[in-house]
Design a protein around this motif. Structure first.
Motif, PDB file in Angstrom:
ATOM      1  N   VAL A   1       0.838  -1.205   0.000  1.00 27.38           N
ATOM      2  CA  VAL A   1       0.000   0.000   0.000  1.00 27.38           C
ATOM      3  C   VAL A   1       0.872   1.253   0.000  1.00 27.38           C
ATOM      4  N   VAL A   2       1.907   1.275   0.823  1.00 25.21           N
ATOM      5  CA  VAL A   2       2.794   2.440   0.881  1.00 25.21           C
ATOM      6  C   VAL A   2       3.446   2.677  -0.480  1.00 25.21           C
ATOM      7  N   SER A   3       3.905   1.613  -1.120  1.00 24.61           N
ATOM      8  CA  SER A   3       4.551   1.742  -2.434  1.00 24.61           C
ATOM      9  C   SER A   3       3.582   2.280  -3.479  1.00 24.61           C
ATOM     10  N   LEU A   4       2.347   1.780  -3.470  1.00 24.37           N
ATOM     11  CA  LEU A   4       1.351   2.229  -4.444  1.00 24.37           C
ATOM     12  C   LEU A   4       1.007   3.704  -4.239  1.00 24.37           C
ATOM     13  N   VAL A   5       0.832   4.096  -2.991  1.00 24.93           N
ATOM     14  CA  VAL A   5       0.506   5.493  -2.708  1.00 24.93           C
ATOM     15  C   VAL A   5       1.666   6.404  -3.116  1.00 24.93           C
ATOM     16  N   CYS A   6       2.880   6.008  -2.800  1.00 20.23           N
ATOM     17  CA  CYS A   6       4.048   6.816  -3.169  1.00 20.23           C
ATOM     18  C   CYS A   6       4.172   6.940  -4.686  1.00 20.23           C
ATOM     19  N   ALA A   7       3.970   5.842  -5.386  1.00 21.19           N
ATOM     20  CA  ALA A   7       4.040   5.869  -6.853  1.00 21.19           C
ATOM     21  C   ALA A   7       2.957   6.775  -7.425  1.00 21.19           C
ATOM     22  N   SER A   8       1.771   6.749  -6.815  1.00 21.06           N
ATOM     23  CA  SER A   8       0.683   7.586  -7.307  1.00 21.06           C
ATOM     24  C   SER A   8       0.995   9.068  -7.115  1.00 21.06           C
ATOM     25  N   ARG A   9       1.672   9.429  -6.034  1.00 23.07           N
ATOM     26  CA  ARG A   9       2.005  10.836  -5.788  1.00 23.07           C
ATOM     27  C   ARG A   9       2.978  11.361  -6.837  1.00 23.07           C
ATOM     28  N   VAL A  10       3.928  10.509  -7.219  1.00 18.02           N
ATOM     29  CA  VAL A  10       4.878  10.904  -8.256  1.00 18.02           C
ATOM     30  C   VAL A  10       4.173  10.978  -9.608  1.00 18.02           C
ATOM     31  N   ALA A  11       3.356   9.975  -9.910  1.00 20.34           N
ATOM     32  CA  ALA A  11       2.653   9.947 -11.192  1.00 20.34           C
ATOM     33  C   ALA A  11       1.730  11.151 -11.351  1.00 20.34           C
ATOM     34  N   LEU A  12       1.073  11.562 -10.284  1.00 20.89           N
ATOM     35  CA  LEU A  12       0.161  12.703 -10.347  1.00 20.89           C
ATOM     36  C   LEU A  12       0.897  14.025 -10.513  1.00 20.89           C
ATOM     37  N   GLY A  13       2.202  13.999 -10.292  1.00 16.08           N
ATOM     38  CA  GLY A  13       2.985  15.217 -10.448  1.00 16.08           C
ATOM     39  C   GLY A  13       2.896  16.171  -9.281  1.00 16.08           C
ATOM     40  N   VAL A  14       2.482  15.674  -8.124  1.00 11.22           N
ATOM     41  CA  VAL A  14       2.400  16.530  -6.939  1.00 11.22           C
ATOM     42  C   VAL A  14       3.617  16.369  -6.035  1.00 11.22           C
ATOM     43  N   HIS A  15       4.482  15.392  -6.366  1.00  7.38           N
ATOM     44  CA  HIS A  15       5.719  15.193  -5.614  1.00  7.38           C
ATOM     45  C   HIS A  15       6.821  14.680  -6.540  1.00  7.38           C
ATOM     46  N   TYR A  16       8.043  15.021  -6.205  1.00  6.57           N
ATOM     47  CA  TYR A  16       9.201  14.402  -6.836  1.00  6.57           C
ATOM     48  C   TYR A  16       9.479  13.070  -6.152  1.00  6.57           C
ATOM     49  N   LEU A  17      10.275  12.246  -6.794  1.00  8.16           N
ATOM     50  CA  LEU A  17      10.637  10.951  -6.205  1.00  8.16           C
ATOM     51  C   LEU A  17      11.322  11.142  -4.861  1.00  8.16           C
ATOM     52  N   VAL A  18      12.183  12.129  -4.746  1.00  2.49           N
ATOM     53  CA  VAL A  18      12.916  12.342  -3.495  1.00  2.49           C
ATOM     54  C   VAL A  18      11.956  12.696  -2.356  1.00  2.49           C
ATOM     55  N   ASP A  19      10.831  13.331  -2.691  1.00  2.00           N
ATOM     56  CA  ASP A  19       9.854  13.696  -1.657  1.00  2.00           C
ATOM     57  C   ASP A  19       9.245  12.457  -1.002  1.00  2.00           C
ATOM     58  N   VAL A  20       8.885  11.470  -1.830  1.00  2.00           N
ATOM     59  CA  VAL A  20       8.244  10.278  -1.276  1.00  2.00           C
ATOM     60  C   VAL A  20       9.271   9.367  -0.606  1.00  2.00           C
ATOM     61  N   VAL A  21      10.485   9.298  -1.153  1.00  2.00           N
ATOM     62  CA  VAL A  21      11.532   8.492  -0.515  1.00  2.00           C
ATOM     63  C   VAL A  21      11.857   9.067   0.861  1.00  2.00           C
ATOM     64  N   ALA A  22      12.005  10.384   0.926  1.00  2.00           N
ATOM     65  CA  ALA A  22      12.263  11.033   2.215  1.00  2.00           C
ATOM     66  C   ALA A  22      11.096  10.836   3.162  1.00  2.00           C
ATOM     67  N   GLY A  23       9.865  10.880   2.623  1.00  2.13           N
ATOM     68  CA  GLY A  23       8.686  10.683   3.460  1.00  2.13           C
ATOM     69  C   GLY A  23       8.655   9.312   4.094  1.00  2.13           C
ATOM     70  N   VAL A  24       8.962   8.275   3.320  1.00  2.00           N
ATOM     71  CA  VAL A  24       9.000   6.916   3.871  1.00  2.00           C
ATOM     72  C   VAL A  24      10.088   6.806   4.933  1.00  2.00           C
TER      73      VAL A  24
END
Length: 236
Positions: A142-165
């Motif tokens: 679930v965490v991976s899917l949500v993080c991937a969706s945030r990047v795909a939607l263009g509301v976060h960079y990859l580094v944002d979700v990696v740092a968030g996790v």
């Protein structure tokens, strides 16, 4: 300096326009309303896990404040690269996409990444459903899917979700270590939430969102203590 490393355009180019709404709905698994509903359902529907659910409420509220404090401390913008142009959608689809697939405010770290890690990680750690491995795998998925969706939607960079996790996992390690040492884990969890809430108030200059989360934390703590007293009286 941009936080982008070329991942966001590659992810967006790989998705057809018709998938935009599906991705926007998927990201709701990490939205505040869904996480609050999920934790609330666990509390009311699983009496045997109620104490752990109360702890989770405290940790979730602490996570909200932690995200607020970090966003205001770093004050970094979002990418501003939407997955789909709003004008290409029909009126109904546009309204749904705007409600679920867009975001404003600061972008680092990803609040969805932090909160899904905290909430689903805590559920995997504390609930008695299935095996520990199954719960861990479910939470990670679930965490991976949500993080991937945030990047795909263009509301976060990859580094944002990696740092968030990373922030979410670090918080869980510290919080679980503190609660495990106490015989009253619920109170410790809310004490953590109140402490982090104060930090968020200071970091944000008492911004409205930080104030609302802090008030919600105090109300939830008071309600939790009241329910416990009522339950203890009825059992004596």
């Amino acid at each position: 300096m941009s936080r982008g490393i070329g991942v966001l355009p590659a992810v967006q180019d790989a998705l057809p326009d018709w998938a935009a709404l599906l991705v926007a709905l998927l990201t709701q698994l990490g939205d505040v309303w869904f996480l609050a509903l999920l934790v609330g359902l666990v509390y009311w529907l699983r009496p045997n896990d109620r104490e752990d659910a109360a702890v989770l409420v405290g940790l979730m509220l602490a996570g909200f404040s932690l995200v607020t404090a970090l966003k205001y401390a770093f004050a970094l913008p979002r990418p501003g690269q939407p997955l789909v142009a709003l004008e290409s959608l029909g009126p109904l689809a546009r309204s749904l996409y705007e409600a679920t697939g867009t975001a404003d405010g600061y972008g680092f770290p990803s609040g969805h990444a932090v909160l899904t890690t905290v909430v689903y990680g805590s559920l995997a750690w504390r609930l008695s459903i299935g095996t520990a491995r199954q719960r861990a795998l479910g939470a990670a998925t679930v965490v991976s899917l949500v993080c991937a969706s945030r990047v795909a939607l263009g509301v976060h960079y990859l580094v944002d979700v990696v740092a968030g996790v990373a922030v979410g996992l670090s918080f869980l390690v510290v919080a679980n270590g503190l609660t495990a040492r106490s015989t009253d884990q619920r109170t410790v969890a809310f004490a953590i939430a109140i402490g982090v809430g104060v930090v968020a108030l200071v970091a944000s200059g008492a911004a409205v969102d930080a104030v609302l989360i802090f008030v919600a934390t105090l109300v939830a703590f008071g309600g939790s203590q009241y329910v416990r007293r009522v339950r203890d009286r009825s059992s004596t």
